[in-house]
Design a protein around this motif. Sequence first.
Motif, PDB file in Angstrom:
ATOM      1  N   LEU A  75       0.835  -1.203   0.000  1.00  0.00           N
ATOM      2  CA  LEU A  75       0.000   0.000   0.000  1.00  0.00           C
ATOM      3  C   LEU A  75       0.869   1.252   0.000  1.00  0.00           C
ATOM      4  O   LEU A  75       0.603   2.209  -0.736  1.00  0.00           O
ATOM      5  CB  LEU A  75      -0.905  -0.017   1.241  1.00  0.00           C
ATOM      6  CG  LEU A  75      -2.180   0.830   1.199  1.00  0.00           C
ATOM      7  CD1 LEU A  75      -3.114   0.358   0.092  1.00  0.00           C
ATOM      8  CD2 LEU A  75      -2.884   0.773   2.548  1.00  0.00           C
ATOM      9  N   CYS A  76       1.922   1.235   0.812  1.00  0.00           N
ATOM     10  CA  CYS A  76       2.850   2.377   0.877  1.00  0.00           C
ATOM     11  C   CYS A  76       3.590   2.563  -0.442  1.00  0.00           C
ATOM     12  O   CYS A  76       3.693   3.683  -0.959  1.00  0.00           O
ATOM     13  CB  CYS A  76       3.854   2.176   2.013  1.00  0.00           C
ATOM     14  SG  CYS A  76       3.157   2.295   3.678  1.00  0.00           S
ATOM     15  N   CYS A  90      13.951  -6.770  -6.548  1.00  0.00           N
ATOM     16  CA  CYS A  90      13.132  -5.611  -6.174  1.00  0.00           C
ATOM     17  C   CYS A  90      12.945  -5.554  -4.668  1.00  0.00           C
ATOM     18  O   CYS A  90      11.952  -6.062  -4.124  1.00  0.00           O
ATOM     19  CB  CYS A  90      11.777  -5.682  -6.882  1.00  0.00           C
ATOM     20  SG  CYS A  90      11.880  -5.348  -8.642  1.00  0.00           S
ATOM     21  N   ASP A  91      13.895  -4.937  -4.003  1.00  0.00           N
ATOM     22  CA  ASP A  91      13.824  -4.743  -2.565  1.00  0.00           C
ATOM     23  C   ASP A  91      13.266  -3.349  -2.280  1.00  0.00           C
ATOM     24  O   ASP A  91      13.337  -2.455  -3.126  1.00  0.00           O
ATOM     25  CB  ASP A  91      15.211  -4.910  -1.949  1.00  0.00           C
ATOM     26  CG  ASP A  91      15.154  -5.196  -0.459  1.00  0.00           C
ATOM     27  OD1 ASP A  91      14.035  -5.303   0.074  1.00  0.00           O
ATOM     28  OD2 ASP A  91      16.222  -5.319   0.164  1.00  0.00           O
ATOM     29  N   THR A  92      12.740  -3.163  -1.084  1.00  0.00           N
ATOM     30  CA  THR A  92      12.064  -1.912  -0.738  1.00  0.00           C
ATOM     31  C   THR A  92      12.994  -0.706  -0.810  1.00  0.00           C
ATOM     32  O   THR A  92      12.656   0.311  -1.439  1.00  0.00           O
ATOM     33  CB  THR A  92      11.473  -2.011   0.683  1.00  0.00           C
ATOM     34  OG1 THR A  92      10.610  -3.148   0.749  1.00  0.00           O
ATOM     35  CG2 THR A  92      10.676  -0.766   1.018  1.00  0.00           C
ATOM     36  N   THR A  93      14.165  -0.783  -0.192  1.00  0.00           N
ATOM     37  CA  THR A  93      15.058   0.382  -0.093  1.00  0.00           C
ATOM     38  C   THR A  93      15.527   0.917  -1.444  1.00  0.00           C
ATOM     39  O   THR A  93      15.405   2.118  -1.705  1.00  0.00           O
ATOM     40  CB  THR A  93      16.271   0.057   0.809  1.00  0.00           C
ATOM     41  OG1 THR A  93      15.797  -0.398   2.071  1.00  0.00           O
ATOM     42  CG2 THR A  93      17.144   1.270   1.008  1.00  0.00           C
ATOM     43  N   PRO A  94      16.068   0.081  -2.341  1.00  0.00           N
ATOM     44  CA  PRO A  94      16.503   0.620  -3.639  1.00  0.00           C
ATOM     45  C   PRO A  94      15.355   1.120  -4.517  1.00  0.00           C
ATOM     46  O   PRO A  94      15.556   2.021  -5.334  1.00  0.00           O
ATOM     47  CB  PRO A  94      17.228  -0.558  -4.301  1.00  0.00           C
ATOM     48  CG  PRO A  94      16.813  -1.770  -3.570  1.00  0.00           C
ATOM     49  CD  PRO A  94      16.465  -1.337  -2.193  1.00  0.00           C
ATOM     50  N   THR A 120       9.136  11.529  -5.620  1.00  0.00           N
ATOM     51  CA  THR A 120       8.297  12.205  -4.627  1.00  0.00           C
ATOM     52  C   THR A 120       8.927  12.053  -3.252  1.00  0.00           C
ATOM     53  O   THR A 120       9.826  11.231  -3.049  1.00  0.00           O
ATOM     54  CB  THR A 120       6.871  11.614  -4.612  1.00  0.00           C
ATOM     55  OG1 THR A 120       6.972  10.192  -4.444  1.00  0.00           O
ATOM     56  CG2 THR A 120       6.137  11.898  -5.896  1.00  0.00           C
ATOM     57  N   ASP A 121       8.435  12.818  -2.295  1.00  0.00           N
ATOM     58  CA  ASP A 121       8.949  12.758  -0.930  1.00  0.00           C
ATOM     59  C   ASP A 121       8.541  11.420  -0.299  1.00  0.00           C
ATOM     60  O   ASP A 121       7.346  11.114  -0.197  1.00  0.00           O
ATOM     61  CB  ASP A 121       8.378  13.927  -0.116  1.00  0.00           C
ATOM     62  CG  ASP A 121       8.900  13.935   1.310  1.00  0.00           C
ATOM     63  OD1 ASP A 121       9.963  13.322   1.562  1.00  0.00           O
ATOM     64  OD2 ASP A 121       8.241  14.547   2.179  1.00  0.00           O
ATOM     65  N   THR A 122       9.529  10.641   0.101  1.00  0.00           N
ATOM     66  CA  THR A 122       9.259   9.300   0.643  1.00  0.00           C
ATOM     67  C   THR A 122       9.390   9.240   2.162  1.00  0.00           C
ATOM     68  O   THR A 122       9.330   8.159   2.740  1.00  0.00           O
ATOM     69  CB  THR A 122      10.237   8.268   0.027  1.00  0.00           C
ATOM     70  OG1 THR A 122      11.588   8.634   0.382  1.00  0.00           O
ATOM     71  CG2 THR A 122      10.100   8.211  -1.479  1.00  0.00           C
ATOM     72  N   GLU A 169       8.676   5.982   4.305  1.00  0.00           N
ATOM     73  CA  GLU A 169       9.814   5.323   4.969  1.00  0.00           C
ATOM     74  C   GLU A 169       9.531   5.089   6.442  1.00  0.00           C
ATOM     75  O   GLU A 169       9.843   4.021   6.986  1.00  0.00           O
ATOM     76  CB  GLU A 169      11.081   6.173   4.821  1.00  0.00           C
ATOM     77  CG  GLU A 169      11.743   6.048   3.462  1.00  0.00           C
ATOM     78  CD  GLU A 169      13.044   6.835   3.414  1.00  0.00           C
ATOM     79  OE1 GLU A 169      13.878   6.647   4.315  1.00  0.00           O
ATOM     80  OE2 GLU A 169      13.212   7.631   2.481  1.00  0.00           O
ATOM     81  N   ILE A 170       8.939   6.087   7.106  1.00  0.00           N
ATOM     82  CA  ILE A 170       8.623   5.957   8.540  1.00  0.00           C
ATOM     83  C   ILE A 170       7.622   4.828   8.762  1.00  0.00           C
ATOM     84  O   ILE A 170       7.788   3.998   9.664  1.00  0.00           O
ATOM     85  CB  ILE A 170       8.079   7.290   9.100  1.00  0.00           C
ATOM     86  CG1 ILE A 170       9.193   8.335   9.140  1.00  0.00           C
ATOM     87  CG2 ILE A 170       7.490   7.088  10.496  1.00  0.00           C
ATOM     88  CD1 ILE A 170       8.734   9.728   9.522  1.00  0.00           C
ATOM     89  N   MET A 171       6.584   4.782   7.926  1.00  0.00           N
ATOM     90  CA  MET A 171       5.566   3.732   8.065  1.00  0.00           C
ATOM     91  C   MET A 171       6.165   2.341   7.852  1.00  0.00           C
ATOM     92  O   MET A 171       5.927   1.417   8.645  1.00  0.00           O
ATOM     93  CB  MET A 171       4.431   3.976   7.058  1.00  0.00           C
ATOM     94  CG  MET A 171       3.351   2.907   7.081  1.00  0.00           C
ATOM     95  SD  MET A 171       2.501   2.771   8.688  1.00  0.00           S
ATOM     96  CE  MET A 171       1.531   4.286   8.648  1.00  0.00           C
TER      97      MET A 171
END
Length: 315
Positions: free
Chosen positions: A161-162, A179-183, A190-192, A196-198
């Motif tokens: 969802l994020c 396909c990992d989240t961080t890269p 856009t501002d992530t 990132e916090i979620m």
Amino acid sequence: MGRKNNTHVPDFILMGLTDSEEIQLVLFMLFLLIYLVTVLGNAGMILITRLDLQLHTPMYFFLRHLSFLDLSYSTVITPKTLQNLLTSTKYISYTSCFTQMSFFVFLGATECFLLSSMAYDRYVAICNPLYYPVVMSARFCSHLIFGSYVIGFVDSFVNGLCMSRLNFCDSNVIHHFFCDTTPVLALSCTDTHGIEIMIFIVAGSTLMVSLITISVSYVSILSTILKITSTSGKKKAFSTCASHLLGVAIFYGTMIFTYLKPSKSYSLGKDQMASVFYTIVIPMLNPLIYSLRNKEVKNALLRVMRKGEGSGQLK
């Protein structure tokens, strides 16, 4: 390479681990060998724990699901990695990329809580052996497994969802081999920060809650073992959880190193090596850790092989 269109880019490019064709060929052979051992080891563990009646216990019930998760985990990542090592075009579609990411998060989070369940099982077996058959009933074990999969699904759903709110404008090049989240976050125009916090809260909560459960279980186990007077009794008690403790240390060590830090501190070389370890190597190590250090698994394998030989001779 650049795309001005935004969220629904048709594909990404996975940069992989190296540009050298010689090293790519070596890595292909190495990863293929590791994947074959992973498939054989985990499929073998699933079969042995199913076929041998003496292994129809809670510990091996959990171990069977761990093997299933490791097999699935490796299959989500390794085949695409092997394909990219042999081809010059390393494209992955937008849908395939986010599908791979969703399954990766789902299986990883599920494994965290499965390892917690296995630690609790060892706690009950060592600290409350008389109540073990009552506490670790088949119904309760099934609930623990179901709960682990549900938590994995929730984590994956929140992550998906994020990530679906991201826009990609400048580049579609992912500096990673899957396909990992961080890269993927690093590609967004856009501002992530909020996303990132979620993701950090959800991933951090999963890791920390499961890690606290494991830590509390093993502190209680250690306290109980230290109270045992005989050396043989201590050795026997410790041997029942040594394999699990080793598996936990390897899994959580690499996961914490990779994920419990801001994406800005992402290091291409170090994080890729850690990722290779927990996505490709650890699924191969787990069946080896649990079988090589476990006499029950070795004896079960011998019984299954003798039974197979006996049925073959009858035919």
